[in-house]
Enzyme design. Sequence first.
Site, mmCIF file in Angstrom:
data_model
loop_
_atom_site.group_PDB
_atom_site.id
_atom_site.type_symbol
_atom_site.label_atom_id
_atom_site.label_comp_id
_atom_site.label_asym_id
_atom_site.label_seq_id
_atom_site.Cartn_x
_atom_site.Cartn_y
_atom_site.Cartn_z
ATOM 1 N N CYS A 8 0.802 -1.270 0.134
ATOM 2 C CA CYS A 8 0.044 -0.092 -0.063
ATOM 3 C C CYS A 8 0.808 1.212 -0.123
ATOM 4 O O CYS A 8 2.016 0.944 -0.126
ATOM 5 C CB CYS A 8 -1.125 -0.054 1.215
ATOM 6 S SG CYS A 8 -0.402 0.286 2.965
ATOM 7 N N ASN A 11 2.421 1.676 4.068
ATOM 8 C CA ASN A 11 2.393 0.164 4.820
ATOM 9 C C ASN A 11 2.534 0.540 6.396
ATOM 10 O O ASN A 11 2.987 -0.079 7.345
ATOM 11 C CB ASN A 11 4.081 -0.109 4.507
ATOM 12 C CG ASN A 11 4.517 -1.592 5.255
ATOM 13 O OD1 ASN A 11 5.599 -1.642 5.866
ATOM 14 N ND2 ASN A 11 3.500 -2.372 4.941
ATOM 15 N N CYS A 13 -1.563 0.840 7.438
ATOM 16 C CA CYS A 13 -2.963 0.811 7.363
ATOM 17 C C CYS A 13 -3.157 -0.830 6.514
ATOM 18 O O CYS A 13 -3.189 -1.819 7.011
ATOM 19 C CB CYS A 13 -3.660 1.852 6.846
ATOM 20 S SG CYS A 13 -3.670 3.313 7.878
ATOM 21 N N ARG A 14 -3.581 -0.528 5.291
ATOM 22 C CA ARG A 14 -3.897 -1.607 4.362
ATOM 23 C C ARG A 14 -2.833 -2.913 4.271
ATOM 24 O O ARG A 14 -3.511 -3.981 4.301
ATOM 25 C CB ARG A 14 -4.508 -1.229 3.144
ATOM 26 C CG ARG A 14 -5.610 -0.206 3.066
ATOM 27 C CD ARG A 14 -5.980 0.329 1.935
ATOM 28 N NE ARG A 14 -4.974 1.311 1.402
ATOM 29 C CZ ARG A 14 -4.907 1.784 0.269
ATOM 30 N NH1 ARG A 14 -5.722 1.554 -0.870
ATOM 31 N NH2 ARG A 14 -3.827 2.686 -0.124
ATOM 32 N N SER A 15 -1.760 -2.706 3.863
ATOM 33 C CA SER A 15 -0.840 -3.722 3.546
ATOM 34 C C SER A 15 -0.674 -4.424 4.872
ATOM 35 O O SER A 15 -0.529 -5.532 4.758
ATOM 36 C CB SER A 15 0.291 -3.194 2.821
ATOM 37 O OG SER A 15 1.003 -2.247 3.419
ATOM 38 N N ASP A 119 -9.478 3.208 1.166
ATOM 39 C CA ASP A 119 -8.017 3.486 1.934
ATOM 40 C C ASP A 119 -8.835 4.287 3.164
ATOM 41 O O ASP A 119 -8.903 5.428 3.023
ATOM 42 C CB ASP A 119 -7.476 4.379 1.237
ATOM 43 C CG ASP A 119 -5.968 5.047 1.693
ATOM 44 O OD1 ASP A 119 -5.831 4.563 2.917
ATOM 45 O OD2 ASP A 119 -5.366 5.432 1.069
#
Length: 147
Positions: A8, A11, A13-15, A119
């Site tokens: 993401c 690095n 939140c999402r990933s 996101d």
Amino acid sequence: MIKILFICHGNICRSPMAEFIMKKLVDIKGVSDQFYIESAATSTEEIGNDMYPPAKRMLDQKRVPYTKRKARQICREDYDRFDYIIGMDSYNMNNLHRRFPYDSKHKIYPLLENRSVSDPWYTDDFEKAYRDIYEGCVKWFERLSHD
């Protein structure tokens, strides 16, 4: 061993959520020893920072275990180290294709086929991001289990 790198922007939140969700999925199925899973960023903005606290709270709420970690940026060596490099949104995918313009081994993929992962950095909707990521991880696990 199947090696997966989730990507993401920062690095935080999402990933990392995808990293720990996928680790839980492979653990539940008893195949943790067949997978190596990490996450990284396309940017340098959050290098060295731990996962964003609201992302941790969402994983806590969903009973997804995680560990303290430090955000890192994807590097050239990652292309050789990982079998699958999976981006969260079209922006990440564009950055990945710029960094690795000759994806000759066809390692770069989006997490979701028809849309980007929401996101939560901008929307503050960690529940929606979790649902998107969970959906993508389940589909990828099923795909990789049948290959």
